[in-house]
Design a protein around this motif. Structure first.
Motif, PDB file in Angstrom:
ATOM      1  N   VAL A   1       9.909   7.055  28.558  1.00 34.06           N
ATOM      2  CA  VAL A   1       9.488   7.855  27.407  1.00 34.06           C
ATOM      3  C   VAL A   1       9.165   6.915  26.249  1.00 34.06           C
ATOM      4  N   ASN A   2       7.902   6.837  25.887  1.00 36.62           N
ATOM      5  CA  ASN A   2       7.502   6.111  24.682  1.00 36.62           C
ATOM      6  C   ASN A   2       7.587   7.088  23.517  1.00 36.62           C
ATOM      7  N   VAL A   3       8.203   6.654  22.424  1.00 40.22           N
ATOM      8  CA  VAL A   3       8.439   7.568  21.299  1.00 40.22           C
ATOM      9  C   VAL A   3       7.741   7.039  20.047  1.00 40.22           C
ATOM     10  N   TYR A   4       6.876   7.850  19.453  1.00 33.88           N
ATOM     11  CA  TYR A   4       6.351   7.510  18.141  1.00 33.88           C
ATOM     12  C   TYR A   4       7.511   7.622  17.150  1.00 33.88           C
ATOM     13  N   SER A   5       7.933   6.487  16.610  1.00 27.33           N
ATOM     14  CA  SER A   5       9.126   6.441  15.769  1.00 27.33           C
ATOM     15  C   SER A   5       8.777   5.678  14.483  1.00 27.33           C
ATOM     16  N   PRO A   6       8.180   6.347  13.491  1.00 27.24           N
ATOM     17  CA  PRO A   6       7.595   5.659  12.344  1.00 27.24           C
ATOM     18  C   PRO A   6       8.567   4.777  11.556  1.00 27.24           C
ATOM     19  N   CYS A   7       8.049   3.626  11.143  1.00 30.15           N
ATOM     20  CA  CYS A   7       8.761   2.728  10.234  1.00 30.15           C
ATOM     21  C   CYS A   7       8.290   3.040   8.820  1.00 30.15           C
ATOM     22  N   VAL A   8       9.198   3.553   7.991  1.00 25.24           N
ATOM     23  CA  VAL A   8       8.811   4.003   6.643  1.00 25.24           C
ATOM     24  C   VAL A   8       8.779   2.859   5.635  1.00 25.24           C
ATOM     25  N   THR A   9       9.270   1.692   6.036  1.00 23.75           N
ATOM     26  CA  THR A   9       9.365   0.571   5.104  1.00 23.75           C
ATOM     27  C   THR A   9       8.182  -0.382   5.198  1.00 23.75           C
ATOM     28  N   PHE A  10       7.750  -0.702   6.427  1.00 19.85           N
ATOM     29  CA  PHE A  10       6.747  -1.746   6.587  1.00 19.85           C
ATOM     30  C   PHE A  10       5.424  -1.266   7.181  1.00 19.85           C
ATOM     31  N   ASN A  11       5.366  -0.048   7.665  1.00 18.53           N
ATOM     32  CA  ASN A  11       4.131   0.435   8.270  1.00 18.53           C
ATOM     33  C   ASN A  11       3.624   1.652   7.497  1.00 18.53           C
TER      34      ASN A  11
ATOM     35  N   VAL B   1       0.540   2.767   7.826  1.00 18.35           N
ATOM     36  CA  VAL B   1      -0.610   3.283   8.566  1.00 18.35           C
ATOM     37  C   VAL B   1      -0.176   4.357   9.557  1.00 18.35           C
ATOM     38  N   ASP B   2       0.789   3.994  10.420  1.00 18.86           N
ATOM     39  CA  ASP B   2       1.269   4.919  11.456  1.00 18.86           C
ATOM     40  C   ASP B   2       2.450   5.717  10.907  1.00 18.86           C
ATOM     41  N   THR B   3       2.158   6.591   9.985  1.00 19.74           N
ATOM     42  CA  THR B   3       3.170   7.345   9.255  1.00 19.74           C
ATOM     43  C   THR B   3       3.452   8.685   9.921  1.00 19.74           C
ATOM     44  N   TYR B   4       4.455   9.397   9.414  1.00 21.41           N
ATOM     45  CA  TYR B   4       4.741  10.744   9.907  1.00 21.41           C
ATOM     46  C   TYR B   4       3.516  11.645   9.733  1.00 21.41           C
ATOM     47  N   ASP B   5       2.860  11.552   8.583  1.00 25.53           N
ATOM     48  CA  ASP B   5       1.687  12.393   8.343  1.00 25.53           C
ATOM     49  C   ASP B   5       0.564  12.046   9.318  1.00 25.53           C
ATOM     50  N   TYR B   6       0.386  10.755   9.582  1.00 23.06           N
ATOM     51  CA  TYR B   6      -0.663  10.358  10.519  1.00 23.06           C
ATOM     52  C   TYR B   6      -0.425  10.991  11.885  1.00 23.06           C
TER      53      TYR B   6
ATOM     54  N   PRO C   1       2.946  -5.721  19.448  1.00 21.69           N
ATOM     55  CA  PRO C   1       1.960  -5.534  20.514  1.00 21.69           C
ATOM     56  C   PRO C   1       1.203  -4.212  20.448  1.00 21.69           C
ATOM     57  N   THR C   2       1.799  -3.180  19.827  1.00 16.43           N
ATOM     58  CA  THR C   2       1.139  -1.878  19.774  1.00 16.43           C
ATOM     59  C   THR C   2       0.479  -1.591  18.429  1.00 16.43           C
ATOM     60  N   SER C   3       0.478  -2.572  17.526  1.00 16.38           N
ATOM     61  CA  SER C   3      -0.191  -2.367  16.236  1.00 16.38           C
ATOM     62  C   SER C   3      -1.689  -2.151  16.450  1.00 16.38           C
ATOM     63  N   GLN C   4      -2.258  -1.278  15.654  1.00 12.94           N
ATOM     64  CA  GLN C   4      -3.681  -0.996  15.764  1.00 12.94           C
ATOM     65  C   GLN C   4      -4.505  -2.228  15.378  1.00 12.94           C
ATOM     66  N   GLU C   5      -5.638  -2.405  16.063  1.00 11.80           N
ATOM     67  CA  GLU C   5      -6.513  -3.533  15.754  1.00 11.80           C
ATOM     68  C   GLU C   5      -6.963  -3.457  14.294  1.00 11.80           C
ATOM     69  N   GLY C   6      -6.910  -4.591  13.610  1.00 11.62           N
ATOM     70  CA  GLY C   6      -7.247  -4.633  12.201  1.00 11.62           C
ATOM     71  C   GLY C   6      -6.067  -4.391  11.279  1.00 11.62           C
ATOM     72  N   PHE C   7      -4.875  -4.193  11.858  1.00 15.22           N
ATOM     73  CA  PHE C   7      -3.675  -3.894  11.069  1.00 15.22           C
ATOM     74  C   PHE C   7      -3.315  -5.093  10.183  1.00 15.22           C
ATOM     75  N   GLU C   8      -3.188  -4.862   8.887  1.00  9.90           N
ATOM     76  CA  GLU C   8      -2.924  -5.930   7.929  1.00  9.90           C
ATOM     77  C   GLU C   8      -1.433  -6.033   7.618  1.00  9.90           C
ATOM     78  N   THR C   9      -0.915  -7.232   7.736  1.00 11.78           N
ATOM     79  CA  THR C   9       0.474  -7.513   7.387  1.00 11.78           C
ATOM     80  C   THR C   9       0.509  -8.832   6.621  1.00 11.78           C
ATOM     81  N   ALA C  10       1.699  -9.235   6.190  1.00 16.06           N
ATOM     82  CA  ALA C  10       1.836 -10.501   5.470  1.00 16.06           C
ATOM     83  C   ALA C  10       1.448 -11.689   6.339  1.00 16.06           C
TER      84      ALA C  10
END
Length: 287
Positions: free
Chosen positions: A196-206, A208-213, A135-144
């Motif tokens: 508390v909403n936490v930005y908690s990056p998924c390093v395997t499947f995402n 786009v929303d990375t630690y660097d981002y 539900p919180t994926s950015q619009e245009g986010f590409e997945t399988a």
């Protein structure tokens, strides 16, 4: 509350099976530190978790815990808190668990203002089921399963919480250990529903929303003139799609939690007379 507890007392003997580098490690560590720093003890803490990667957290933390079903962690946490108001109740979930099938429970938990803490590990993807848009994926986010990109805008959980009457709304980042711990601690200490909403990056499947981002995009509200007591300022911040803010977006210092408003002050977690032998002992052990 206990004053001599350390955050390591909240660690179980089970080793997490999250992917190396997963943001949930930092999220969990901050939760344990916040519980210890607020004087809580594992025997006085009840952790409710949903499904997905975040749902495993009850196994990795040493406290009373219940691993519920998809989207239902908040009503379980509400029931636990109403049954035993003396417990420190923390609910943990993910963006898929809390903002998809669980979004109705989320809105009503916010508006009831039950005195518990809700920590959401938002990685903007379904990780455990191998990388679908959440539900919180950015619009245009590409997945399988969305090779042409998602066609809908993301859910804004902080705006939902604010519109539902939230009394404590914060955003954190799992990689910023000290700040994350501080925000969860403030949520625990808040009289009412601490979200508390936490930005908690998924390093395997995402990718786009990375630690660097997030490091490049985050603006800490402490470094601005933001007033967390101002509803209008909070509204402007949560609707600002150009920045990724962390900090307390809104807090009502005059919040009255549900149990106080309804006059629920005693422990309801007792088995009535006539119950099967041993049931009372079981409840005492469970709670």
């Amino acid at each position: 509350m206990s004053s001599d507890v350390r955050f390591t007392d909240f660690k179980s003997d089970k080793q997490p099976t999250w992917c190396p580098g997963c943001g949930d490690f930092g999220t969990m560590n901050g939760m344990m530190k916040a519980l210890a720093e607020t004087g809580n003890h594992p025997d006085e803490t009840f952790l409710v978790a949903g499904i997905g990667c975040s749902g495993k957290i009850g196994t990795y933390m040493h406290s009373y815990a219940l691993h519920g079903v998809h989207g239902r962690a908040l009503p379980v946490g509400t029931g636990v808190k109403l049954a035993n108001p003396d417990l420190e109740v923390m609910v943990a979930g993910g963006d898929g668990d809390g903002y998809s099938i669980g979004v109705g429970h989320f809105i009503h938990a916010v508006r009831r203002n039950v005195d518990m803490t809700y920590v959401v590990m938002d990685n903007r993807i379904y990780g455990l089921t191998k990388g679908q848009a959440s539900p919180t994926s950015q619009e245009g986010f590409e997945t399988a399963t969305s090779p042409d990109g998602t066609s809908v805008p993301p859910v804004n959980p902080k705006a939902l919480a604010l519109s539902a009457g939230g009394t404590f709304i914060a955003q954190s980042f799992s990689s910023d250990s000290q700040r994350h711990t501080e925000l969860v601690k403030q949520a625990i200490e808040h009289d009412g529903f601490g979200f508390v909403n936490v930005y908690s990056p998924c390093v395997t499947f995402n990718d786009v929303d990375t630690y660097d981002y997030f490091r490049d995009s985050i603006v800490d509200l402490e470094d601005t003139d933001h007033d967390p007591g101002s509803f209008d300022q909070a509204k402007d911040r949560v609707l600002d799609s150009d920045k990724e803010y962390i900090g307390i977006l809104y807090q009502d210092e005059d919040s009255t939690p549900y149990v106080e408003r309804e006059g629920i002050g005693s422990n309801k977690a007792e088995i009535p007379d006539g119950a099967p032998d041993g049931a009372t002992d079981l409840v005492r052990e469970f709670y």
